[in-house]
Scaffold this motif. Structure first.
Motif, PDB file in Angstrom:
ATOM      1  N   TYR A 120       0.721  -1.015  -0.005  1.00 27.41           N
ATOM      2  CA  TYR A 120       0.185   0.104  -0.104  1.00 27.41           C
ATOM      3  C   TYR A 120       0.801   1.092   0.032  1.00 27.41           C
ATOM      4  CZ  TYR A 120      -3.736  -3.073   1.353  1.00 27.41           C
ATOM      5  OH  TYR A 120      -4.415  -4.327   1.318  1.00 27.41           O
ATOM      6  N   ASN A 121       2.138   1.032   0.209  1.00 34.75           N
ATOM      7  CA  ASN A 121       3.066   2.354   0.010  1.00 34.75           C
ATOM      8  C   ASN A 121       2.716   3.205   1.185  1.00 34.75           C
ATOM      9  OD1 ASN A 121       5.340   3.599  -0.733  1.00 34.75           O
ATOM     10  ND2 ASN A 121       4.240   4.993  -1.962  1.00 34.75           N
ATOM     11  N   SER A 122       2.555   2.721   2.298  1.00 39.39           N
ATOM     12  CA  SER A 122       2.236   3.532   3.575  1.00 39.39           C
ATOM     13  C   SER A 122       2.276   2.896   4.867  1.00 39.39           C
ATOM     14  CB  SER A 122       0.636   3.970   3.399  1.00 39.39           C
ATOM     15  OG  SER A 122       0.150   4.946   4.464  1.00 39.39           O
ATOM     16  N   ASN A 123       2.719   3.566   5.952  1.00 43.04           N
ATOM     17  CA  ASN A 123       2.790   3.220   7.128  1.00 43.04           C
ATOM     18  C   ASN A 123       1.575   2.709   7.622  1.00 43.04           C
ATOM     19  OD1 ASN A 123       5.735   3.303   8.242  1.00 43.04           O
ATOM     20  ND2 ASN A 123       5.398   5.293   7.396  1.00 43.04           N
ATOM     21  N   TYR A 124       1.365   1.545   8.306  1.00 41.88           N
ATOM     22  CA  TYR A 124       0.011   1.111   9.016  1.00 41.88           C
ATOM     23  C   TYR A 124       0.243   1.305  10.367  1.00 41.88           C
ATOM     24  CZ  TYR A 124      -3.737  -1.871  10.410  1.00 41.88           C
ATOM     25  OH  TYR A 124      -4.632  -2.470  11.555  1.00 41.88           O
ATOM     26  N   ILE A 125      -0.802   2.184  11.036  1.00 38.20           N
ATOM     27  CA  ILE A 125      -0.802   2.409  12.619  1.00 38.20           C
ATOM     28  C   ILE A 125      -1.405   0.908  13.235  1.00 38.20           C
ATOM     29  CG2 ILE A 125      -1.285   3.932  14.500  1.00 38.20           C
ATOM     30  CD1 ILE A 125       0.310   5.090  12.310  1.00 38.20           C
ATOM     31  N   GLU A 126      -0.434   0.223  14.080  1.00 33.73           N
ATOM     32  CA  GLU A 126      -1.103  -0.783  14.764  1.00 33.73           C
ATOM     33  C   GLU A 126      -1.260  -0.539  16.099  1.00 33.73           C
ATOM     34  OE1 GLU A 126       2.813  -2.951  14.810  1.00 33.73           O
ATOM     35  OE2 GLU A 126       2.199  -4.217  12.996  1.00 33.73           O
ATOM     36  N   GLY A 127      -0.837   0.596  16.706  1.00 33.16           N
ATOM     37  CA  GLY A 127      -1.157   0.939  18.072  1.00 33.16           C
ATOM     38  C   GLY A 127      -0.712   2.019  18.805  1.00 33.16           C
ATOM     39  N   ILE A 128      -1.655   2.870  19.303  1.00 31.64           N
ATOM     40  CA  ILE A 128      -1.369   4.280  19.939  1.00 31.64           C
ATOM     41  C   ILE A 128      -1.893   4.117  21.320  1.00 31.64           C
ATOM     42  CG2 ILE A 128      -1.970   6.771  19.951  1.00 31.64           C
ATOM     43  CD1 ILE A 128      -2.887   6.450  17.016  1.00 31.64           C
ATOM     44  N   HIS A 129      -0.880   4.725  22.247  1.00 33.53           N
ATOM     45  CA  HIS A 129      -1.237   4.576  23.566  1.00 33.53           C
ATOM     46  C   HIS A 129      -1.404   3.163  24.289  1.00 33.53           C
ATOM     47  CE1 HIS A 129      -3.034   6.015  27.580  1.00 33.53           C
ATOM     48  NE2 HIS A 129      -2.185   6.992  27.190  1.00 33.53           N
ATOM     49  N   ASN A 130      -0.821   2.207  23.663  1.00 34.04           N
ATOM     50  CA  ASN A 130      -0.728   0.862  23.998  1.00 34.04           C
ATOM     51  C   ASN A 130      -1.936   0.344  23.694  1.00 34.04           C
ATOM     52  OD1 ASN A 130       1.894  -0.172  24.983  1.00 34.04           O
ATOM     53  ND2 ASN A 130       1.435   1.505  26.631  1.00 34.04           N
ATOM     54  N   ILE A 131      -2.881   0.968  22.899  1.00 32.22           N
ATOM     55  CA  ILE A 131      -4.239   0.174  22.442  1.00 32.22           C
ATOM     56  C   ILE A 131      -4.156  -0.122  20.955  1.00 32.22           C
ATOM     57  CG2 ILE A 131      -6.679   0.711  21.996  1.00 32.22           C
ATOM     58  CD1 ILE A 131      -6.814   2.756  24.468  1.00 32.22           C
ATOM     59  N   TYR A 132      -3.967  -1.623  20.757  1.00 35.35           N
ATOM     60  CA  TYR A 132      -4.088  -2.045  19.597  1.00 35.35           C
ATOM     61  C   TYR A 132      -5.025  -2.598  18.735  1.00 35.35           C
ATOM     62  CZ  TYR A 132       1.167  -2.133  20.462  1.00 35.35           C
ATOM     63  OH  TYR A 132       2.664  -2.047  20.814  1.00 35.35           O
ATOM     64  N   GLU A 133      -4.659  -2.725  17.427  1.00 34.48           N
ATOM     65  CA  GLU A 133      -5.975  -3.419  16.557  1.00 34.48           C
ATOM     66  C   GLU A 133      -6.325  -4.598  17.216  1.00 34.48           C
ATOM     67  OE1 GLU A 133      -4.603  -4.604  12.684  1.00 34.48           O
ATOM     68  OE2 GLU A 133      -2.284  -5.102  13.596  1.00 34.48           O
ATOM     69  N   PHE A 134      -7.582  -4.989  17.333  1.00 33.53           N
ATOM     70  CA  PHE A 134      -8.129  -6.283  17.791  1.00 33.53           C
ATOM     71  C   PHE A 134      -8.353  -6.296  19.310  1.00 33.53           C
ATOM     72  CE2 PHE A 134      -5.571  -7.974  13.918  1.00 33.53           C
ATOM     73  CZ  PHE A 134      -6.466  -7.492  13.192  1.00 33.53           C
ATOM     74  N   ASP A 135      -7.848  -5.232  20.020  1.00 29.43           N
ATOM     75  CA  ASP A 135      -8.068  -5.124  21.513  1.00 29.43           C
ATOM     76  C   ASP A 135      -9.669  -4.793  21.829  1.00 29.43           C
ATOM     77  OD1 ASP A 135      -5.378  -5.605  22.166  1.00 29.43           O
ATOM     78  OD2 ASP A 135      -4.947  -3.375  22.492  1.00 29.43           O
ATOM     79  N   CYS A 136     -10.503  -4.527  20.814  1.00 29.92           N
ATOM     80  CA  CYS A 136     -11.851  -4.457  21.199  1.00 29.92           C
ATOM     81  C   CYS A 136     -12.447  -5.278  20.107  1.00 29.92           C
ATOM     82  CB  CYS A 136     -12.144  -2.970  21.231  1.00 29.92           C
ATOM     83  SG  CYS A 136     -13.775  -2.613  22.210  1.00 29.92           S
ATOM     84  N   GLY A 137     -12.210  -6.545  19.692  1.00 31.17           N
ATOM     85  CA  GLY A 137     -12.894  -7.422  19.154  1.00 31.17           C
ATOM     86  C   GLY A 137     -12.056  -7.342  17.732  1.00 31.17           C
ATOM     87  N   GLU A 138     -12.574  -8.537  16.964  1.00 28.61           N
ATOM     88  CA  GLU A 138     -11.716  -8.830  15.760  1.00 28.61           C
ATOM     89  C   GLU A 138     -11.931  -7.752  14.392  1.00 28.61           C
ATOM     90  OE1 GLU A 138     -15.276 -11.938  14.078  1.00 28.61           O
ATOM     91  OE2 GLU A 138     -13.133 -12.693  14.677  1.00 28.61           O
ATOM     92  N   LEU A 139     -12.850  -6.890  14.735  1.00 33.21           N
ATOM     93  CA  LEU A 139     -13.204  -5.735  13.779  1.00 33.21           C
ATOM     94  C   LEU A 139     -12.578  -4.477  14.248  1.00 33.21           C
ATOM     95  CD1 LEU A 139     -16.945  -6.693  12.787  1.00 33.21           C
ATOM     96  CD2 LEU A 139     -14.681  -7.472  11.675  1.00 33.21           C
TER      97      LEU A 139
END
Length: 314
Positions: free
Chosen positions: A246-265
């Motif tokens: 995608y030629n871009s940086n993907y944000i995985e987590g901010i303030h230690n809150i990551y993707e999938f921390d609140c469900g798979e979506l």
């Protein structure tokens, strides 16, 4: 013999008897030595001839007058000065085998101790960090007829800014511009049943991680550039990964809150001026006065109004 002669003979015999008992060699009762002294003296007297003969004999096996040879173990020759010197030299040549006792004046021989075996400890395991991957200069070409560009981006809606590749951008620091930035995860508050319980301590009570405020930027910078700089300035945790496809940086987590921390979506999305771009934040070039909002979705964008860009990597 006459009577007087017998008396004279008896007197003389008595005098001789008295002289024999009191003035002669007969041992007196109160002057007799103790039994142990008598035995010790007798042993000493009996040993003197043998010792004299041993000293004059050439070897311990020389026959005694009785015809028997002296046993070898009974002969204990005295140590010569040379033997004493040898013993002293041997002691002095092995100082490492002595251990001082009682202030170091006396010494007791001690077997050398075995050197301790040092077992190397295993180095602590460190999880390798993900290094940003640079985009390839020649990405895969889009298939004709799909409407997507070479970075898998769907056509941009009419009137919306088209993506600009970050490696082609030129940053002009001659003038400072301003944008408005905010980061929040308040959608989690409505989905606590899905949220990771281990992250409760890092979730702000109101869900706001970075309150809305104006920040400066330079022409040619992207949404990602501004987010990264401001999170560093505010010492807010942030983790990302370059996605070459995608030629871009993907944000995985901010303030230690990551993707999938609140469900798979769940995960992070961004919008500029109320629009959720369908391409990555590294490809969105900012203009003076833009408003940037980073939001956390728990339902693939539908709970934040970004369902049209749900298939895009923020």
């Amino acid at each position: 013999m006459s009577r007087n002669k017998w008396l004279a003979a008896l007197v003389i015999a008595g005098v001789l008897a008295i002289a024999f008992f009191w003035g002669g060699n007969y041992p007196k009762k109160d002057m007799l030595p103790a039994p142990s002294e008598t035995l010790e003296a007798a042993a000493t007297q009996s040993a003197q001839p043998a010792e004299a003969e041993q000293s004059s004999a050439p070897s311990s096996s020389t026959p005694l007058p009785s015809g028997k040879a002296e046993p070898e173990e009974s002969v204990m020759p005295a140590a010569s000065p040379a033997d004493d010197m040898t013993t002293q030299e041997q002691t002095e040549t092995k100082p490492e085998q002595t251990k001082a006792v009682g202030g170091g004046e006396a010494a007791a021989t001690e077997a050398p101790t075995k050197a301790p075996i040092i077992v190397p400890t295993k180095a602590p395991a460190v999880a390798p960090t993900k290094a940003p991957v640079k985009a390839t200069s020649e990405p895969a070409q889009a298939k004709p007829g799909t409407g997507k560009d070479k970075y898998q981006t769907d056509p941009v809606p009419k009137g919306k800014p088209k993506p600009v590749e970050w490696q082609d951008a030129t940053i002009d620091k001659s003038e400072k511009l301003t944008v408005t930035l905010s980061v929040r995860a308040d959608t989690i508050l409505s989905n606590m049943d899905l949220f990771n319980e281990d992250k409760l301590e890092v979730l702000p009570k109101d869900g706001i991680i970075y309150k809305t405020q104006k920040v400066t930027f330079y022409e040619g910078e992207s949404v990602f550039d501004v987010l990264l700089r401001e999170m560093k300035k505010s010492k807010i945790h942030m983790e990302f990964e370059m996605t070459p496809v995608y030629n871009s940086n993907y944000i995985e987590g901010i303030h230690n809150i990551y993707e999938f921390d609140c469900g798979e979506l769940s995960g992070w999305m961004y919008k500029v001026n109320g629009w959720f771009p369908n391409y990555g934040s590294s490809r969105y070039m900012l203009k003076d006065g833009d408003v940037i909002d980073w939001v956390y979705t728990c339902d693939l964008g539908r709970d934040v109004g970004g369902d049209n860009a749900a298939g895009a990597k923020p």
